[in-house]
Design a protein around this motif. Structure first.
Motif, PDB file in Angstrom:
ATOM      1  N   LEU A  53       0.832  -1.207   0.000  1.00 15.30           N
ATOM      2  CA  LEU A  53       0.000   0.000   0.000  1.00 15.30           C
ATOM      3  C   LEU A  53       0.867   1.257   0.000  1.00 15.30           C
ATOM      4  O   LEU A  53       0.670   2.163  -0.822  1.00 15.30           O
ATOM      5  N   ILE A  54       1.843   1.309   0.876  1.00 11.72           N
ATOM      6  CA  ILE A  54       2.714   2.483   0.968  1.00 11.72           C
ATOM      7  C   ILE A  54       3.486   2.683  -0.338  1.00 11.72           C
ATOM      8  O   ILE A  54       3.607   3.809  -0.830  1.00 11.72           O
ATOM      9  N   PHE A  55       3.973   1.581  -0.918  1.00  5.56           N
ATOM     10  CA  PHE A  55       4.713   1.690  -2.178  1.00  5.56           C
ATOM     11  C   PHE A  55       3.796   2.168  -3.299  1.00  5.56           C
ATOM     12  O   PHE A  55       4.173   3.039  -4.091  1.00  5.56           O
ATOM     13  N   ALA A  56       2.582   1.629  -3.365  1.00  6.61           N
ATOM     14  CA  ALA A  56       1.629   2.054  -4.396  1.00  6.61           C
ATOM     15  C   ALA A  56       1.313   3.543  -4.258  1.00  6.61           C
ATOM     16  O   ALA A  56       1.292   4.274  -5.261  1.00  6.61           O
ATOM     17  N   ILE A  57       1.095   4.002  -3.041  1.00 13.11           N
ATOM     18  CA  ILE A  57       0.814   5.431  -2.820  1.00 13.11           C
ATOM     19  C   ILE A  57       2.019   6.271  -3.245  1.00 13.11           C
ATOM     20  O   ILE A  57       1.864   7.297  -3.909  1.00 13.11           O
ATOM     21  N   SER A  58       3.216   5.824  -2.889  1.00 12.44           N
ATOM     22  CA  SER A  58       4.420   6.598  -3.238  1.00 12.44           C
ATOM     23  C   SER A  58       4.581   6.725  -4.750  1.00 12.44           C
ATOM     24  O   SER A  58       5.164   7.689  -5.233  1.00 12.44           O
ATOM     25  N   ARG A  59       4.053   5.757  -5.483  1.00 15.47           N
ATOM     26  CA  ARG A  59       4.146   5.772  -6.942  1.00 15.47           C
ATOM     27  C   ARG A  59       2.877   6.325  -7.593  1.00 15.47           C
ATOM     28  O   ARG A  59       2.748   6.334  -8.806  1.00 15.47           O
ATOM     29  N   ARG A  60       1.927   6.743  -6.765  1.00 16.10           N
ATOM     30  CA  ARG A  60       0.638   7.262  -7.237  1.00 16.10           C
ATOM     31  C   ARG A  60      -0.110   6.233  -8.091  1.00 16.10           C
ATOM     32  O   ARG A  60      -0.770   6.571  -9.061  1.00 16.10           O
ATOM     33  N   GLU A  61       0.018   4.965  -7.692  1.00 17.12           N
ATOM     34  CA  GLU A  61      -0.707   3.878  -8.347  1.00 17.12           C
ATOM     35  C   GLU A  61      -2.001   3.673  -7.548  1.00 17.12           C
ATOM     36  O   GLU A  61      -2.093   2.804  -6.683  1.00 17.12           O
ATOM     37  N   TRP A  62      -2.991   4.504  -7.847  1.00 16.01           N
ATOM     38  CA  TRP A  62      -4.192   4.582  -7.015  1.00 16.01           C
ATOM     39  C   TRP A  62      -5.037   3.316  -7.070  1.00 16.01           C
ATOM     40  O   TRP A  62      -5.605   2.907  -6.062  1.00 16.01           O
ATOM     41  N   ARG A  63      -5.121   2.672  -8.213  1.00 19.64           N
ATOM     42  CA  ARG A  63      -5.877   1.419  -8.301  1.00 19.64           C
ATOM     43  C   ARG A  63      -5.231   0.357  -7.408  1.00 19.64           C
ATOM     44  O   ARG A  63      -5.912  -0.358  -6.673  1.00 19.64           O
ATOM     45  N   GLU A  64      -3.918   0.276  -7.466  1.00 21.64           N
ATOM     46  CA  GLU A  64      -3.188  -0.675  -6.620  1.00 21.64           C
ATOM     47  C   GLU A  64      -3.373  -0.335  -5.145  1.00 21.64           C
ATOM     48  O   GLU A  64      -3.586  -1.220  -4.314  1.00 21.64           O
TER      49      GLU A  64
END
Length: 116
Positions: A53-64
């Motif tokens: 979750l934290i990695f997805a947010i850091s990459r702005r991968e909102w679906r993930e």
């Protein structure tokens, strides 16, 4: 610390190195492997999804990120019901309910009974 936990933290360390090297594809690869290893220990399973979750947010991968929030909620329920789909990579691109083949090199860590 048991062998499974050692292997889990080794994958998390590999993720951190890939992330530091700006290699998102490798970082996700190591997170998926960590997730596979974490599935039988709830605290590690929750940790794997939290890191995803934290990695997805850091990459702005909102679906993930949305998918990881859902998986953080489902993991305790799955553990209580004994319905964790072994081998599942934990990513939003795959169903949270489908077992997947366990990579050959991780099988020994999980034990033969879990590799069917």
């Amino acid at each position: 610390m048991m062998q499974l936990e050692i292997a889990y933290w080794a994958e998390i360390d590999a993720f951190r190195q890939a992330r530091a090297g700006q290699d998102a594809a490798d970082a996700w690869h190591y997170l998926e492997r960590a997730h596979i290893l974490s599935q039988q220990i709830l605290r590690l399973h929750l940790h794997a999804h939290a890191v995803m979750l934290i990695f997805a947010i850091s990459r702005r991968e909102w679906r993930e990120a949305r998918g990881q929030v859902l998986r953080l909620m489902l993991a305790p329920v799955g553990a209580l019901l004994g319905r964790i789909p072994l081998g599942n990579t934990g990513r939003t691109s795959v169903s949270a309910f489908v077992p997947m083949p366990i990579p050959e090199e991780l099988r020994h860590v999980l034990g033969q009974e879990q590799c069917k």
